[in-house]
Design an enzyme around this catalytic site. Structure first.
Site, short mmCIF file in Angstrom:
data_model
loop_
_atom_site.label_atom_id
_atom_site.label_comp_id
_atom_site.label_asym_id
_atom_site.label_seq_id
_atom_site.Cartn_x
_atom_site.Cartn_y
_atom_site.Cartn_z
N GLY A 111 0.81 -1.27 -0.01
CA GLY A 111 0.07 0.24 0.04
C GLY A 111 0.95 1.22 0.16
O GLY A 111 1.90 1.29 -0.60
N ASN A 112 0.35 2.36 0.79
CA ASN A 112 0.98 3.68 0.65
C ASN A 112 2.44 3.66 1.10
O ASN A 112 3.35 4.00 0.52
CB ASN A 112 0.27 4.60 1.49
CG ASN A 112 -0.86 5.07 0.70
OD1 ASN A 112 -0.76 5.79 -0.45
ND2 ASN A 112 -2.16 4.92 0.74
N GLY A 113 2.74 3.20 2.13
CA GLY A 113 4.06 3.26 2.69
C GLY A 113 4.92 2.21 2.04
O GLY A 113 6.28 2.65 1.59
N ASP A 136 -7.91 -0.51 2.02
CA ASP A 136 -8.35 1.10 2.17
C ASP A 136 -8.54 1.63 0.83
O ASP A 136 -9.28 2.52 0.78
CB ASP A 136 -7.45 1.68 2.83
CG ASP A 136 -7.06 1.17 4.24
OD1 ASP A 136 -7.80 0.65 4.81
OD2 ASP A 136 -5.88 1.53 4.93
N ARG A 171 -32.33 -0.56 18.90
CA ARG A 171 -31.09 0.00 19.40
C ARG A 171 -30.25 0.89 18.38
O ARG A 171 -30.69 0.73 17.07
CB ARG A 171 -30.01 -0.98 19.75
CG ARG A 171 -30.60 -1.73 21.05
CD ARG A 171 -29.63 -2.94 21.21
NE ARG A 171 -30.02 -3.50 22.54
CZ ARG A 171 -29.50 -4.58 22.89
NH1 ARG A 171 -28.90 -5.57 21.97
NH2 ARG A 171 -30.02 -5.32 24.14
N MET A 178 -12.84 -0.14 8.95
CA MET A 178 -11.23 -0.06 9.00
C MET A 178 -11.31 1.24 7.98
O MET A 178 -11.88 1.31 7.10
CB MET A 178 -10.54 -1.12 8.56
CG MET A 178 -10.05 -1.94 9.46
SD MET A 178 -8.96 -3.28 9.07
CE MET A 178 -8.29 -3.94 10.66
N GLY A 179 -10.28 2.05 8.35
CA GLY A 179 -9.86 3.27 7.39
C GLY A 179 -9.70 4.41 8.29
O GLY A 179 -10.42 4.96 8.82
N HIS A 180 -8.38 4.57 8.66
CA HIS A 180 -7.88 5.66 9.66
C HIS A 180 -7.89 6.99 9.03
O HIS A 180 -8.24 8.00 9.44
CB HIS A 180 -6.57 5.38 10.26
CG HIS A 180 -6.59 4.46 11.40
ND1 HIS A 180 -7.29 5.00 12.69
CD2 HIS A 180 -6.09 3.34 11.85
CE1 HIS A 180 -7.11 4.17 13.60
NE2 HIS A 180 -6.64 3.22 13.18
#
Ligand code: F6P
Length: 358
Positions: A111-113, A136, A171, A178-180
């Site tokens: 991925g990105n890194g 992501d 409720r 997921m996805g910061h």
């Protein structure tokens, strides 16, 4: 003789094995004289010369298998130029392994890194071809990454299953997806699962708007609400903080993650029961969905072609259903965010989904 090094780096996802299988099958269809060096646990294997010699047989029967047969690890790009605990220069070590094995190229799935480091290795003179993996879907330069559709399927399934209990018990359910940094999985799963509210890192939320949306549903007779919140969902107030300030604030918060923080806020301001569901790493697990199997096979076999043609320094991507090569120099360091003004957001809003913004 063609000598290829291959590694998977960063968080795993579905279809990593399928993509490697595509590369190897594509190579063997045009060339028999091949040596494949599989580096263990991502860049770590390249740094410490930890590899396995693989044959085409190792890549057979793995189309549907999740995870990665090579193992993976996170090796932050920002630490690549920092010597390890024994003073080893990691970049020089990776170059050394490459030259020692007399490799013709490295195939890097990540991925990105991972792409930042792949580009660094390209700048250092190594032949590199990359494949875009991540649930992501936030890699710049490709319409789609493999892993994304499989993760959307799983997140959607969670929303579907929660829907029945939410309805039975009236409720509010907060499902953390997921996805910061980007909200692609949350956005797609929310639309596919019919969530009522979706909160993305790209569209800061206002608590008043969320409470209002829940109350309006209740007044109209719908006494349950499903909120799909990306891990990186952020309030309008917090969005004004600098990156550093926000990180510090989040490090100090008493909640394990965003869903818990939201749950407390919703609980205080409505009279409904609130529950949380965090599917977490299930979203990266299991067998790739058919779409990802097809995409990763296409990207993998196109990578084989690029290798055999000597088209190095590129990420193999998909754009408008065509497989294309995108220069690594263009990809590295850029994220593909959800555009708050894009058609998909407008369309989702028209169907009544609230993004907590207005
Ligand atoms: O980048 C993929 C991803 O699954 C993110 O969506 C998530 O925030 C992160 O990785 C989790 O990382 P880890 O597996 O290191 O906990």
């Amino acid at each position: 003789m063609l000598r290829i090094g291959i590694l998977t780096s960063g968080g795993d996802c579905q279809a990593l094995n399928a993509a490697m299988r595509g590369v190897v099958k594509g190579i063997y269809s045009r060339c028999d004289d091949v040596e494949i060096y599989g580096f263990q646990e991502g860049y770590k294997g390249l740094i410490y010369s930890n590899f396995k010699m693989l044959t085409s047989r190792d890549f057979s029967g793995i189309l549907t298998v999740g995870g990665t047969i090579l193992g993976t690890s996170r090796q932050p790009f920002k630490l690549m130029r920092v010597p390890d605990e024994n003073g080893l220069d990691k970049v020089e070590a990776m170059k050394h392994t490459y030259h020692k094995l007399n490799l013709n190229c490295l195939v890097i799935l990540g991925g990105n890194g991972t792409h930042k480091t792949a580009n660094l290795l390209r700048e250092e003179g190594l032949n590199v071809i990359t494949l875009p993996k991540t649930i992501d879907n936030d890699l710049w330069g490709t319409d789609m990454t493999f892993g994304f559709q499989s993760a959307v399927d799983i997140a959607t399934d969670t929303i579907d299953k929660i829907h029945t209990t939410a309805t039975s018990h009236n409720r509010v359910f907060i499902i953390e997806i997921m996805g910061h940094k980007v909200g692609w999985v949350a956005l797609h799963a929310a639309i596919a699962g019919g969530a009522d509210i979706v909160l993305l890192p790209e569209i800061p939320y206002d608590m008043d708007v969320i409470v209002d949306a829940i109350n309006r549903r209740k007044e109209s007779g719908k006494r349950f609400t499903i909120i799909a919140a990306a891990e990186g969902a952020v309030s309008k107030k917090d969005a004004k903080l600098s990156k550093k300030e926000l990180k510090e604030k989040q490090a100090k918060r008493k909640y394990p993650s965003v869903a818990y923080e939201l749950a407390e806020k919703v609980q205080k301001r409505t009279d409904q029961e609130v529950r949380i569901a965090v599917p977490g790493h299930t979203q990266r697990g299991g067998s790739p969905c058919p779409y990802d199997r097809v995409l990763s096979t296409r990207l993998g076999s196109a990578a084989a072609e690029a290798i055999l043609d000597g088209n190095y320094g590129n990420m193999v991507a998909i754009k408008n259903d065509k497989i294309v090569l995108v220069p690594l120099a263009e990809v590295a360091g850029k994220l593909k965010y959800v555009d708050p003004h894009s058609d998909i957001i407008k369309e989702a809003k028209l169907t009544g989904i609230s993004f907590g913004d207005k």
